[in-house]
Design an enzyme around this catalytic site. Structure first.
Site, PDB file in Angstrom:
ATOM      1  CB  SER A 165      -0.959   0.001   1.193  1.00  4.38           C
ATOM      2  OG  SER A 165      -2.016  -0.905   0.975  1.00  4.38           O
ATOM      3  CB  VAL A 166       4.387   2.089   0.556  1.00  4.90           C
ATOM      4  CG1 VAL A 166       5.347   3.212   0.172  1.00  4.90           C
ATOM      5  CG2 VAL A 166       4.395   1.900   2.077  1.00  4.90           C
TER       6      VAL A 166
END
Length: 829
Positions: free
Chosen positions: A76-77
């Site tokens: 999700s970064v």
């Protein structure tokens, strides 16, 4: 295991204030690596210069070493890169944040959702995982376009009006990826390369999915440890998707990316400010999320985490000090980032505590056959199971070949009454019980009260609760409870019930045989059960009759399950009427037929032929002065010569005596003595252990596939409070062989957890809580009796609750790690 690492030399000008912190960080990470609790890269920078950089471990299951330029799946970064691509398009006038998403995705079925809503996770669009799983074939690789098509066809309702709430949801960025492609006219990988990778001169950053035709040489693969070995945990069938993940980058490139945010290299400072500002909700309040970044309250700290397959990633920015923290992990464990941040901030931190239990016969709570194994615990969780060797720094317990099982779960308990006086919960831990479920028979404490009590006064066992129907009635019904509730009162009960379930209650319990609830109608219960089902709770019931009207009472709970569409459980199932003994097969046939019709009906049972309750339950018609009813009770409903008064504050001389002994003492017949007991106990509590079941029926109920064990016990009175679980293992499993040991353990653990909705307990498996019991199957047995109900069992060697030993060789340890358990909610991260 060799320590595989590459160290970037620290700058010679490193300030004195940094040296002890960096030394601590290196020591902590080295220890985590040695314990199989970290595998990955860490980079810490100040003013854009690395002051610490290390690569620990391997890039894949083959053992190839990591380097400082290894590219990890950012999970999700990745979202912050996709947010940046949207900002680039907005700055060039290609789109506006407040444009409706369906302007660019014509089949998108939610016209009120804007690009801003997607960027800030305020859209209300439901997550895609379950929807995709329900509509896949085994050959499918999910793509962003397929997600959009699924939404347009299935049209699941929004979770809330757009802008009303923040709810982190991966589908938002999956949709943004499609908008970027549509507006730019380029494939996402090409646009990303042209607009971000090349301008920033990123060397090890790219988009990579399961559909990619080749994987770059520096690509890191996810894994986790299982049975002491590295097992692949990498791209899955959903990983044709990008937007919410699947950008790969090295720590070096992430630092270069993060530093570019200070320079205006990609977008102007004004445009970037939008990303770093919290979303404003419809009611004017602010969330803590901007465009691809979680934001601190002071606006000077921001970060994002990522979690997918074996990858756990973190990037943090402290803009006031220009510090950057990057942690990239590929063995599935998130510990390192939190510890690094605490050390840098000067906060107190604790290292994980690791234990290994070796030389055990594992009975894991699933019903699987016993096997030789070892179990590793990290803090409060099981982290590995299998043929394991000790690691540095961990405590080793030799099980001596004995059985290690999940801690037993008492699905129907009254032991909470004794926790104030004995927080060690000796009555249950001495049986191997690690979790008790209270709020039974329609009577409960408020969730807040229980949670507060456990916060103020720690205990040795986990405690969960149902919300009692009679308790609700008492709160909303003025005057007597011996009547039907009106519509306003029922609405008041529903309101209170919803509040309690919202706070963590497991659901609704009833005690319909007791006078506080006996006069309620089935319709009243169904309305409450429907509210329970809507809130995701469960229903458990001491049914309206366990003797004369047993069949009608069973039909009622089946009807409740059918009409309310809620899981229903029969509490302490029994046949407490002499002329019905032997009819357990017919009762079980009723329940099995209901299950075949789709009704999720289950039961719990204790391994005794005597129950314990108020003597008033011996009068099904509630005619407490009727000699004929008392006579009927002594003939059909209990054995007065074997039934013991266990609690009688009105006349202590009765305690410990049978009803027959009281009759002789008072020169009365047994029915007259029963009436005397009822008369003298009027207005006060009294308890009797009533002998009224046949062992054959008890065994039949215990053997039913949907019955889990319970005690229905407390600290004293009936011996079940100290012996139900060990009696089951000793008398019925070992001595009478009514079922295999693994089946018996399943009924006390995995099955009970499933019936209660607490799936992270009851099975020994990585990720589950470390509630465990080490026992000697050859000697385990109960010793408590009616005359000595507090005698401790034998054969229970060690008991762990949330990873801490609370009972050892017949004694409590003074540890109080018990937790208040709340209703499990199945939701995607």
């Amino acid at each position: 295991m060799p320590k595989l690492l590459i160290l970037l030399l620290l700058p010679l000008t490193l300030g004195a204030q940094w040296k002890p912190k960096i030394s601590s960080i290196d020591s902590v990470l080295s220890r985590l690596y040695a314990l199989h609790l970290f595998n990955g890269n860490v980079l810490i920078a100040e003013q854009g210069k690395a002051i610490y950089q290390h690569a620990f471990g391997v890039a894949d299951t083959m053992g190839n070493p990591l380097s400082t330029v290894s590219s990890f799946n950012l999970a999700s970064v990745s979202k912050q890169f996709f947010a940046m691509m949207v900002m680039i398009l907005q700055e060039r006038g290609k789109l506006n944040y407040d444009d409706p998403a369906d302007r660019y995705l014509p089949s998108f079925p939610y016209p009120a959702v804007t690009i801003r809503h997607l960027l800030t996770h305020t859209s209300g669009v439901p997550e895609y995982f379950v929807l995709a799983e329900q509509n896949r074939t085994l050959l499918d690789t999910l793509t962003n376009a397929a997600v959009v098509r699924l939404l347009s066809v299935k049209r699941p309702p929004l979770l809330f009006p757009p802008g009303d709430r923040f709810r982190y949801c991966n589908i938002n960025y999956v949709l943004l990826e499609q908008i970027i492609e549509k507006v730019s006219g380029l494939a996402i990988a090409d646009f990303f390369k042209r607009e971000i990778v090349q301008p920033l001169r990123l060397k090890d950053t790219y988009i990579c999915t399961l559909s990619s035709t080749d994987f770059p040489a520096g690509r890191v693969y996810g894994f986790h440890y299982s049975a002491g070995r590295r097992v692949p945990d990498d791209l899955q069938w959903v990983d044709g998707i990008t937007g919410d993940g699947n950008i790969y980058a090295s720590a070096d490139d992430l630092l270069r990316w993060e530093q570019a945010l200070y320079t205006g290299k990609l977008v102007s400072a004004a445009t970037l400010q939008a990303a770093m500002s919290p979303a404003v909700l419809n009611n004017g309040t602010r969330s803590y999320y901007g465009f691809g970044w979680s934001l601190g309250e002071d606006g000077q700290e921001m970060h994002h985490t990522g979690s997918w397959a074996g990858f756990r990633t973190y990037i943090g920015r402290r803009t006031k000090t220009r510090q950057t923290i990057i942690v990239l992990e590929n063995s599935g464990l998130p510990l390192a980032a939190g510890l690094v941040n605490k050390i840098l901030s000067g906060e107190t931190y604790t290292m994980p505590v690791q234990q290994l239990i070796t030389n055990i016969t594992l009975v894991d709570g699933t019903g699987s056959v016993p096997r030789k194994s070892a179990v590793r615990i990290t803090d409060d969780r099981v982290t590995d199971v299998g043929d394991l060797s000790p690691l540095p720094f961990e405590t080793v317990t030799n099980g001596g070949g004995r059985v290690l099982a999940p801690g037993f779960i008492d699905s129907h308990s009254h032991h909470e009454r004794g926790l104030d006086n004995d927080p060690s919960a000796l009555a249950v831990t001495s049986q191997g019980v690690t979790t008790i479920i209270t709020g039974q028979d329609g009577s409960s404490l408020p969730v807040d009260t229980l949670a507060k009590k456990m916060g103020l006064h720690r205990v040795s066992v986990n405690v969960g609760t149902f919300t009692g129907h009679a308790t609700l009635r008492a709160k909303v019904m003025a005057g007597t409870l011996q009547r039907v509730a009106d519509s306003a009162e029922t609405a008041g009960m529903i309101k209170l019930l919803n509040e309690e379930i919202g706070k963590g209650s497991l659901g609704l319990s009833t005690g319909l045989e007791y006078e506080e609830a006996f006069y309620s109608t089935e319709a009243e219960i169904i309305v409450l059960a429907k509210a329970t089902a809507a809130a995701g709770g469960r229903y458990i019931s001491h049914i309206r009759s366990e003797d004369v009207n047993l069949e009608a009472a069973l039909r009622e709970i089946i009807s409740i399950g059918r009409q309310a569409h809620v899981p229903v459980q029969v509490s302490h199932i029994k046949i407490a009427m002499r002329s019905k003994w032997g009819s357990a097969p017919r009762v079980l046939a009723m329940l099995q037929q209901a299950r075949s019709e789709g009704i999720d009906i289950t039961a719990d049972c204790y391994p005794y032929t005597a129950w314990a309750s108020t003597p008033r339950v011996l009068f099904p018609k509630k005619d407490f002065t009727s000699l004929s009813s008392a006579t009927y009770a002594t003939r059909e409903l209990f054995d007065p010569a074997a039934s013991v008064i266990t609690y009688f504050p009105a006349n202590k001389n009765y305690e410990g005596k049978t009803v027959s002994a009281i009759a002789r003492m008072n020169h009365q017949t047994e029915p007259e003595a029963l009436l005397q007991v009822i008369k003298e106990s009027a207005g006060e509590n009294a308890a009797i252990a009533g002998a009224s079941m046949s062992e054959g029926d008890v065994i039949d109920f215990l053997k039913w596939g949907e019955t889990n064990l319970c005690s229905d016990g407390a600290d004293g009175g009936h011996p079940r409070g100290y012996g139900a679980f060990t009696r089951f293992l000793g008398r019925y499993v070992r001595d009478q062989h009514i079922m295999p040991l693994e089946t018996a353990v399943y009924k006390m653990t995995g099955l009970a957890a499933a019936h209660l909705g607490i799936p992270d307990r009851g099975v020994i498996a990585p990720g589950n809580f470390a509630d465990l019991v080490l026992l000697d199957a050859a000697t385990v047995t109960d010793k408590a009796t009616m005359s000595a109900p507090r005698l401790l069992s034998s054969g229970i060697i060690l008991v762990w609750v949330n990873g801490q030993i609370v009972f050892s060789d017949g004694k409590t340890t003074g540890q109080f790690p018990g937790r208040f358990l709340v209703r499990y909610v199945n939701s995607q991260p």
